[in-house]
Design an enzyme around this catalytic site. Structure first.
Site, PDB file in Angstrom:
ATOM      1  N   HIS B 279       0.610  -1.307   0.623  1.00 38.06           N
ATOM      2  CA  HIS B 279       0.539  -0.500   0.277  1.00 38.06           C
ATOM      3  C   HIS B 279       0.799   1.589   0.059  1.00 38.06           C
ATOM      4  O   HIS B 279       0.686   2.251  -0.652  1.00 38.06           O
ATOM      5  CB  HIS B 279      -0.946  -0.127   1.173  1.00 38.06           C
ATOM      6  CG  HIS B 279      -1.970   1.257   1.287  1.00 38.06           C
ATOM      7  ND1 HIS B 279      -3.312   0.785   1.109  1.00 38.06           N
ATOM      8  CD2 HIS B 279      -1.804   2.518   2.113  1.00 38.06           C
ATOM      9  CE1 HIS B 279      -3.442   2.289   1.325  1.00 38.06           C
ATOM     10  NE2 HIS B 279      -2.710   3.002   1.726  1.00 38.06           N
ATOM     11  N   GLU B 280       1.765   1.649   1.149  1.00 34.75           N
ATOM     12  CA  GLU B 280       2.129   2.558   1.141  1.00 34.75           C
ATOM     13  C   GLU B 280       4.043   2.475   0.086  1.00 34.75           C
ATOM     14  O   GLU B 280       3.880   4.040  -0.559  1.00 34.75           O
ATOM     15  CB  GLU B 280       3.323   2.670   2.106  1.00 34.75           C
ATOM     16  CG  GLU B 280       2.251   2.594   4.125  1.00 34.75           C
ATOM     17  CD  GLU B 280       0.704   3.627   3.871  1.00 34.75           C
ATOM     18  OE1 GLU B 280       1.322   4.893   3.191  1.00 34.75           O
ATOM     19  OE2 GLU B 280       0.312   2.980   4.737  1.00 34.75           O
ATOM     20  N   HIS B 283       1.829   3.725  -2.509  1.00 36.21           N
ATOM     21  CA  HIS B 283       1.840   6.124  -2.627  1.00 36.21           C
ATOM     22  C   HIS B 283       3.197   6.484  -2.866  1.00 36.21           C
ATOM     23  O   HIS B 283       3.418   7.214  -3.892  1.00 36.21           O
ATOM     24  CB  HIS B 283       1.631   6.163  -1.177  1.00 36.21           C
ATOM     25  CG  HIS B 283      -0.014   6.156  -0.002  1.00 36.21           C
ATOM     26  ND1 HIS B 283      -0.484   6.899  -1.711  1.00 36.21           N
ATOM     27  CD2 HIS B 283      -0.599   5.105   0.120  1.00 36.21           C
ATOM     28  CE1 HIS B 283      -2.216   6.578  -0.144  1.00 36.21           C
ATOM     29  NE2 HIS B 283      -1.734   5.911  -0.078  1.00 36.21           N
ATOM     30  N   GLU B 309      -4.324   7.505  -3.411  1.00 34.64           N
ATOM     31  CA  GLU B 309      -5.038   6.058  -2.868  1.00 34.64           C
ATOM     32  C   GLU B 309      -5.538   5.400  -4.226  1.00 34.64           C
ATOM     33  O   GLU B 309      -5.109   4.197  -3.618  1.00 34.64           O
ATOM     34  CB  GLU B 309      -6.785   6.557  -1.836  1.00 34.64           C
ATOM     35  CG  GLU B 309      -6.758   5.426  -1.222  1.00 34.64           C
ATOM     36  CD  GLU B 309      -6.175   5.360  -0.056  1.00 34.64           C
ATOM     37  OE1 GLU B 309      -4.778   5.848   0.909  1.00 34.64           O
ATOM     38  OE2 GLU B 309      -5.740   4.412   0.764  1.00 34.64           O
TER      39      GLU B 309
END
Lengths: 515, 515
Positions: B279-280, B283, B309
């Site tokens: 997820h990060e 980003h 997101e």
């Protein structure tokens, strides 16, 4: 915040003026501490490609802090305070604050904004270049950065203190009041003891052996837990600080309750981290002991780098290499490193700490030869600042001098002129404070032994509160109220001298080497 | 730097004006990135006692950045640029830069300096209070901070965008152009799919089992090496970034080449770190893909949090939970965790990723129920901002709504209203962007599948360059030139809708649960 609020009337009573001047100085210190955050992060965390942007950030912040420091309103307040009753009849803290804030502002105001920004940028870029140059032992990679930096520092010296010799102008930033001729004289006297002592140690038939460090394995995770525990036991407050890993160990404060120390780890040589952390924690105890209520003002600041170093050397050498300390600490070390130290007695362990052996790297040097490393750097950087030596000639000059002092020649520049970060970071005039501080430490220890006759009994049982209490009271609580020499003289009741250091080295190493 | 150099003539040609405006905006962005350094350090490194000083630092920096942003000279330049030929006949980047810099400055200028400082201070103090309050599950510890923060944010909304509904004014900071009624409508449609889907999954006789995660040990050091390798393989550039440990995972950029992601570790549940890092890193790939030559200006900024997101969710869910990805990645995972995964096949492993199970903590929620967590927070924070709900009533309102949506009641506030850092940090209007971004991700994936028909073959062999190239070109390179909805519509050729997300969840989880 940058400018005084226009609607506010111009404060006029000395107390109001003092409050306004201190308020502004504190806020400027808060901004200065943001620079410290950038610096710590740069040393410990920065991704390789991020250096250019970090230089931009440092330059912008340096410009803002400089502008805050030299705000005409603040200079005006200090001018008026200097002529007010507070400057003569205020408390000692008030008088020192007025005097020092005023001279700080005046010194800063003589630096052009452009130079401030350029110095900040050159420091970041120089340090990043240094990391790469040292890794590849490439003098050419660092050379242009040093040429630029020495030129900028000479310009800084000329602007900042036109009344002083250029090297003194730089030295004064780190050791207010010190002058290079006086330093050179003290160092010459010390050399007269150290050079023959080193020769005698090398030539002695009784030689301490540190094989128990260099030939055994000390797992890094066990080291981390062990040195952290030792730092905590001597008084470093981890609620107000951290311990991290870097290539070049240091201590920095990011705020009154945020002191960060770093070390490096070598699983084949415990002293690297152990004495590195005792040293940096010594700095940290000083930072944590400064009067917090005066944060950002002279009574809450450290007196000088020499005084700072006196604290780190005291814990590292005077305490950390003492026999009583290891009576207490060896069982902890054995529990941490049962494989390496299971069978070792305190006599043997302490003996291993007393090895004198010429080596190339300053930060790994023993306690005796360390000072020769410092003197070499002091003489070279002074010669460059005075225009007697070209930056281009530094590597050769280094190697020749090293061979003369140590009897061996660095195999490459990484083990010579490239080993230290200081010059690339603009820290010129900084090196002599290492040995000055070591001298102060020995002089302080003599005074401590008079004040605390049963010091050794405390060390041998892991009680450091009386010692730390004395340092807190006599040194830390004083902040920057006195320059280093008057401070040491007041605290020890004796004029500053290298005698205590010379005696301490001769006595302790003479015993270890059976001289 | 703060003020334009007086000796410089006032620039007058549109190109000169544009250069001056961009120069100022970039330098302001550099200062803003110093705030990011403070923020990252606060989350990852700050000693406990240092929080008050960090709040002082944040407030000082916020004030300086705000003053830079709203400098009258800059507003004047932008005013003149808006009336110049560049505003209509410049390049698309120039036109967007003029338009967005101008509206940003105007929005900022409507905030009083005092409010800016107070918000910065309240955010640091609130976050530190949150850490303690969550640890002790003490609502009372956080309550006064939330009362203060919601009041400040309402004041901010009223100042900043008096033309908008107060919640929309806050939402617009994170998702420019979005309005709460539209968001609420989209969420309502999505609920109509998700609520029955969760019920069907829970009631199904075929249930995927994630025991291989929850009942086996995944040593943290092996996890660290493994997730780092995965992040690197999907394209995260560690030369321009870092991965660290925090209580609350996040991604932040400290500069154009300094993107830092964090995660937490659980040796009894691999997905925490694995999907946290995917997820990060998603980003991070976006941040690393923004046009560096436009750093500090709208064409070099991210479009919105929703678009941000969309990138993280795409890598975490659309890629990271896909069968082809694990065809490639499972052998790596087996090598990292031979004890836990030695005997596991890709079918079984993938199955374990598809578990739907109502749980209390948002950041540990499965892909389906996650959106219900978001909707709950959106509805509650909107009600508080609209004055329909008192901060004091948040815990009860949370627990009641949670029970209604999830069929169970949080055992304490740490598992309820205290779990997220956002409100205490002043991030109000932020939550809905999580589900908006998830919707965008599904819509983007549909477009990607049309553009890259053999996407799955690439994933199955660990080749992500075509996918990342598409994202770089279609999304990252666009910066902030378009708002999120027009951007998604242009890139996908379809109006924004939750249909793709709803369909994707129904289809994939229907299959996994045999519905």
């Amino acid at each position: 915040m940058n400018q005084p609020t226009p609607s506010q009337p111009r404060p006029s009573s000395p107390d109001e003026l003092f409050g306004a001047a201190c308020g502004h100085a504190r806020r400027t210190a808060v901004l200065g501490s943001v620079e410290a955050v950038l610096g710590w992060d740069e040393q410990t965390m920065l991704p390789p490609a991020a250096a250019a942007h970090r230089a931009d950030q440092a330059a912008e912040m340096a410009a803002i802090v400089h502008r805050q420091r030299t705000l005409p309103e603040q200079a005006d307040r200090l001018e008026r305070l200097a002529g007010s009753s507070l400057a003569t009849a205020g408390t000692p803290e008030q008088r020192a604050t007025i005097r020092l804030l005023k001279s700080d502002v005046e010194k800063q105001a003589r630096l052009p904004q452009r130079l401030v920004e350029e110095l900040a940028r050159a420091a970041v870029e120089g340090q990043q270049a240094w990391v790469a140059a040292r890794a590849s032992s490439s003098w050419e990679g660092l050379r242009p950065h040093l040429v630029r930096m020495f030129a900028l520092k000479r310009e800084q010296a000329a602007c900042q203190r036109p009344d002083l010799d250029p090297y003194d102008a730089l030295l004064d930033d780190y050791e207010p009041g010190a002058r290079w001729r006086g330093v050179a004289e003290r160092f010459a006297l010390l050399r007269e003891v150290i050079v023959p002592l080193v020769q005698a140690c090398i030539g002695s038939s009784r030689r301490p052996d540190d094989g128990l460090f260099s030939q055994r394995v000390y797992p890094v995770d066990a080291q981390q837990a062990f040195v952290r525990e030792v730092a905590k036991r001597i008084g470093f407050d981890f609620n107000r600080g951290r311990l991290d890993t870097t290539a070049h160990p240091f201590c920095t404060s990011l705020g009154p309750n945020d002191c960060r120390i770093t070390t490096r780890w070598n699983d084949r040589f415990l002293p690297t981290a152990l004495f590195g952390v005792l040293h940096e924690a010594g700095h940290g105890l000083y930072e944590q002991g400064l009067p917090r209520e005066w944060y950002g003002l002279p009574p809450g600041e450290s007196a000088s780098l020499g005084i700072h170093e006196s604290q780190s050397r005291l814990w590292e050498n005077s305490i950390g290499r003492s026999r009583p300390f290891w009576n207490w600490c060896l069982p902890l070390a054995k529990a941490a490193f049962p494989q390496a130290l299971g069978e070792v007695g305190v006599e043997e362990f302490h003996d291993a700490l007393m090895v004198v052996r010429p080596s190339f790297i300053r930060v790994e040097a023993d306690e005796v030869t360390y000072n020769l490393h410092v003197m070499l750097r002091f003489d070279l950087e002074r010669a460059v600042v005075h225009g007697e030596l070209a930056v281009d000639d530094l590597p050769d000059a280094w190697n020749e001098r090293f061979e003369r002092d140590f009897g061996m020649r660095p195999p490459d520049n990484a083990h010579g002129v490239l080993q230290d970060i200081h010059w690339s970071a603009g820290l010129i005039g900084y090196f002599p404070t290492y040995t000055l501080g070591t001298m102060f430490a020995s002089q302080l220890l003599a005074a401590i032994r008079r004040a605390i006759p049963d010091l050794d009994a405390g060390l041998a049982t892991g009680r450091f509160d009386e010692l730390l209490g004395w340092l807190r009271r006599e040194v830390h609580a004083e902040g920057r109220m006195l320059e280093s020499e008057p401070l040491i003289e007041r605290v020890t009741g004796m004029p500053v001298s290298g005698t205590w250091l010379a005696e301490s080295l001769r006595e302790r190493y003479g015993r270890a080497y059976g001289l």
